[in-house]
Design an enzyme around this catalytic site. Structure first.
Site, PDB file in Angstrom:
ATOM      1  N   GLY A   1      45.847  31.774  38.937  1.00 54.71           N
ATOM      2  CA  GLY A   1      46.713  31.008  39.828  1.00 54.71           C
ATOM      3  C   GLY A   1      45.937  30.216  40.861  1.00 54.71           C
TER       4      GLY A   1
ATOM      5  N   GLY B   1      47.161  28.065  45.340  1.00 54.20           N
ATOM      6  CA  GLY B   1      45.987  27.812  44.506  1.00 54.20           C
ATOM      7  C   GLY B   1      44.688  27.738  45.288  1.00 54.20           C
TER       8      GLY B   1
ATOM      9  N   GLY C   1      47.848  35.319  35.280  1.00 50.92           N
ATOM     10  CA  GLY C   1      47.016  34.169  34.929  1.00 50.92           C
ATOM     11  C   GLY C   1      46.269  33.637  36.131  1.00 50.92           C
TER      12      GLY C   1
ATOM     13  N   ARG D   1      32.183  31.125  40.889  1.00 58.12           N
ATOM     14  CA  ARG D   1      31.913  32.465  40.361  1.00 58.12           C
ATOM     15  C   ARG D   1      31.316  32.354  38.963  1.00 58.12           C
ATOM     16  NH1 ARG D   1      36.651  36.870  40.491  1.00 58.12           N
ATOM     17  NH2 ARG D   1      37.734  35.496  39.036  1.00 58.12           N
TER      18      ARG D   1
ATOM     19  N   ASP E   1      44.532  43.561  35.523  1.00 62.40           N
ATOM     20  CA  ASP E   1      44.075  42.166  35.516  1.00 62.40           C
ATOM     21  C   ASP E   1      42.762  42.003  36.282  1.00 62.40           C
ATOM     22  OD1 ASP E   1      46.044  42.831  37.616  1.00 62.40           O
ATOM     23  OD2 ASP E   1      45.507  40.871  38.422  1.00 62.40           O
TER      24      ASP E   1
ATOM     25  N   LYS F   1      36.904  29.248  42.205  1.00 61.77           N
ATOM     26  CA  LYS F   1      38.004  30.071  42.725  1.00 61.77           C
ATOM     27  C   LYS F   1      38.502  29.430  44.016  1.00 61.77           C
ATOM     28  CE  LYS F   1      38.965  34.992  43.393  1.00 61.77           C
ATOM     29  NZ  LYS F   1      38.342  36.319  43.512  1.00 61.77           N
TER      30      LYS F   1
ATOM     31  N   ASP G   1      36.527  40.697  40.866  1.00 65.43           N
ATOM     32  CA  ASP G   1      37.618  40.548  41.838  1.00 65.43           C
ATOM     33  C   ASP G   1      37.429  41.436  43.065  1.00 65.43           C
ATOM     34  OD1 ASP G   1      38.706  38.520  40.489  1.00 65.43           O
ATOM     35  OD2 ASP G   1      40.580  39.491  39.937  1.00 65.43           O
TER      36      ASP G   1
HETATM   37  P1  AMP Z   1      44.444  39.122  42.741  1.00 67.25           P
HETATM   38  O1  AMP Z   1      45.226  40.029  43.601  1.00 67.25           O
HETATM   39  O2  AMP Z   1      43.451  38.278  43.479  1.00 67.25           O
HETATM   40  O3  AMP Z   1      43.823  39.801  41.574  1.00 67.25           O
HETATM   41  O4  AMP Z   1      45.499  38.064  42.159  1.00 67.25           O
HETATM   42  C1  AMP Z   1      46.652  38.442  41.467  1.00 67.25           C
HETATM   43  C2  AMP Z   1      47.353  37.210  40.920  1.00 67.25           C
HETATM   44  O5  AMP Z   1      47.817  36.360  41.985  1.00 67.25           O
HETATM   45  C3  AMP Z   1      46.485  36.334  40.034  1.00 67.25           C
HETATM   46  O6  AMP Z   1      47.317  35.840  39.002  1.00 67.25           O
HETATM   47  C4  AMP Z   1      46.060  35.245  40.958  1.00 67.25           C
HETATM   48  O7  AMP Z   1      45.696  34.072  40.274  1.00 67.25           O
HETATM   49  C5  AMP Z   1      47.294  35.040  41.816  1.00 67.25           C
HETATM   50  N1  AMP Z   1      46.977  34.458  43.127  1.00 67.25           N
HETATM   51  C6  AMP Z   1      46.333  35.068  44.140  1.00 67.25           C
HETATM   52  N2  AMP Z   1      46.211  34.241  45.191  1.00 67.25           N
HETATM   53  C7  AMP Z   1      46.785  33.062  44.853  1.00 67.25           C
HETATM   54  C8  AMP Z   1      46.959  31.810  45.507  1.00 67.25           C
HETATM   55  N3  AMP Z   1      46.527  31.590  46.757  1.00 67.25           N
HETATM   56  N4  AMP Z   1      47.604  30.839  44.830  1.00 67.25           N
HETATM   57  C9  AMP Z   1      48.047  31.055  43.580  1.00 67.25           C
HETATM   58  N5  AMP Z   1      47.910  32.197  42.908  1.00 67.25           N
HETATM   59  C10 AMP Z   1      47.282  33.202  43.527  1.00 67.25           C
HETATM   60 MG    MG Z   2      42.601  39.290  40.171  1.00 69.66          MG
END
Ligand code: AMP
Ligand code: MG
Length: 500
Positions: free
Chosen positions: A98, A132, A96, A182, A258, A119, A268
């Site tokens: 995050g 976040g 989800g 974005r 995802d 983002k 992404d």
């Molecule tokens: P990504 O590798 O960017 O595709 O992210 C994979 C998952 O990790 C997704 O659910 C993101 O929302 C979550 N995520 C990545 N970075 C953060 C962050 N700094 N804080 C919270 N969730 C994160």
């Molecule tokens: Mg992602």
């Protein structure tokens, strides 16, 4: 604050028209961005704002507050989307948004519905242990590469704005925090389907499929088997997208389910990178230890991801389980054929061939083999081949890209004979080649230079210069020629990072 966010005519700066927020509660969680200390607008994409039908003057005046999430925008329905995903092959049912918050949607001046998302806007119920937030480096990287992809003509999410938050984020080191705005055709992913399927929520899968069809594949709705038509159309778009990635030397780097958009856009931009010297096994991402997402592995991974989507749709494909599997397998097979078709078409165009002929595949493959053996720069090889098409005396510029320039002579002879069978003039062939073979790509060392200057000295001039050159990747821009060059020894970037 809210009053300030309306123009004199009383229209909101972003005319939201939301649809995702009307889907069932299980699809998302409503959550507001967390305000930040001292936001400063570092970049605003005026042309994109105009295309989206936004109030450009209001956004320019209030950009820091709006694009940091500090302002409450009338019509926004901020939410974090729920999704699952296979990450490097392993299933994670609970991912989800995050660190991303969807503000809502607008219908752009061409009538297309587009998501506007922040983002790095603060924690959501899906943040798990994350903060976040986003660091400036990854925000600039996504800004640069997504806009470059658009200028190159590939389907991609876009960057509307970037702000620094005035707050630190803690990664391996302390870094300036930033928020990227974005824009996407939508943020529905393969993992969004998996989220509902993993919970055995068949009604949710169907609802999502109906929504995705209406939004992205409306033609599928009018067919006898809408869900099969949807899966087939998605497969073709994905095959085309990945063929185009390969044709410009792009490595996404983290093709987890995802990170695969149902719309067919590139999404992404984490550890993504472009090839310098051609190497089909090239991997940049620090976390991709087994080369799962290597350059030449991408078409196969696209098929693997397609299979994960197909699995979630099986009950909709046919009431008979066996017939459903047969139908899904048919789409997987078709994907392979479509990829091969799109890839060869793209490579033919790169060689200046407008018609297809026997032997074209070998001609392409033999050049790639030579480029690999001779460590030729991927981008410059094709660009300089266009110079040779225009003027045979430009041959030295081409052969100089190969460690042993003489190794190219047999291939060049074959290519010349093949080009001569085409009905086009040399000038037309060269122009066609230059329209598909970029002079400028976002080279990794240039991205690093832009990020380093911004991060350590708050100097955005390198970033701005790079954005300027990448806005016209197919034009020669002689004054900016250094941006076309591969990294000098010592400048090479060997590893890229997700930077989350
Ligand atoms: P990504 O590798 O960017 O595709 O992210 C994979 C998952 O990790 C997704 O659910 C993101 O929302 C979550 N995520 C990545 N970075 C953060 C962050 N700094 N804080 C919270 N969730 C994160
Ligand atoms: Mg992602």
């Amino acid at each position: 604050m809210e009053a300030m966010m309306r123009t004199e005519a009383g229209t909101p700066p972003i005319p939201f028209d939301n649809s995702y927020a009307r889907l069932p509660e299980s699809f998302f969680t409503a959550v507001d961005p967390t305000p930040v200390e001292a936001p400063v607008l570092i970049r605003f994409n005026r042309a994109l704002a105009q295309e989206l039908g936004l109030d450009v003057a209001a956004l320019e005046a209030e950009g820091a507050a709006i694009f940091s999430g500090n302002a409450h925008l009338p019509g926004a329905q901020p939410l974090a989307m729920a999704y699952s995903g296979h990450q490097f092959g392993g299933f994670n049912p609970q991912l989800g948004d995050g660190r991303a918050i969807l503000l809502g949607e607008v219908v752009d001046i061409h009538g297309r519905r587009r998501d506007i998302q922040l983002k790095g806007a603060g924690p959501t119920p899906y943040s798990r242990r994350g903060d976040g937030r986003a660091a400036l480096g990854p925000v600039l990287r996504e800004y640069i590469v997504s806009e470059a992809m658009h200028a190159l003509g590939l389907p991609t999410t876009r960057a509307l704005a970037a702000v620094v938050t005035g707050e630190p984020v803690y990664r391996e080191t302390v870094q300036p925090g930033a928020v990227l705005t974005r824009v996407a055709a939508s943020h529905i992913r393969v993992g969004t389907f998996q989220f509902h399927a993993a919970r055995d929520d068949q009604a949710g899968v169907k609802r999502l499929a109906d929504y995705a069809i209406a939004r992205h594949y409306p033609d599928s709705a009018d067919t006898p088997q809408p869900y099969l038509a949807f899966l087939t159309a998605f497969a073709d778009r994905q095959a085309l997208l990945i063929a185009r990635w390969l044709s410009i030397g792009f490595i996404h780097g983290v093709m987890n389910t995802d990170n695969v958009a149902i719309s067919g856009e590139t999404i992404d931009f984490g550890p993504c990178a472009f090839l310098d010297a051609y190497d089909p096994a090239k991997v940049f991402s620090s976390i991709d230890r087994n080369g799962r997402y290597a350059y030449a592995a991408q078409p196969g991974i696209g098929q693997w991801n397609l299979a994960r989507l197909a699995e979630t749709l099986l009950p909709l494909l046919d009431t008979d389980a066996e017939a459903a599997v047969t139908a899904a397998n048919g789409v997987l097979k078709l994907y392979g054929e479509r990829f091969q078709h799109h890839w060869l078409a793209a490579m033919r165009a790169k060689l200046g061939l407008s018609a297809s002929a026997d032997g074209d595949l070998d001609l392409v493959q033999d050049l790639l083999t030579l480029m690999h053996q001779e460590e030729a720069d991927f981008t410059l090889t094709f660009r300089r081949l266009a110079d040779v098409a225009a003027d045979p005396s430009a041959e030295d510029g081409f052969t100089a890209l190969f460690r042993t320039p003489a190794s190219t002579s047999l291939w060049l002879d074959r290519w010349r004979r093949r080009v001569e069978t085409e009905a086009r003039s040399a000038a037309d062939t060269a122009a066609a080649m230059r329209s598909v073979n970029p002079a400028f790509i976002p080279r990794n060392h240039r991205i690093e230079q832009a990020i380093t200057a911004a991060r350590t000295d708050a100097d955005f001039s390198t970033f701005d210069a790079l954005m300027q050159v990448l806005a016209r990747p197919y034009d020669d821009q002689p004054a900016l020629a250094p941006f076309a060059a591969p990294p000098a020894p010592g400048e090479e970037v060997l590893r890229t990072f997700c930077g989350t």
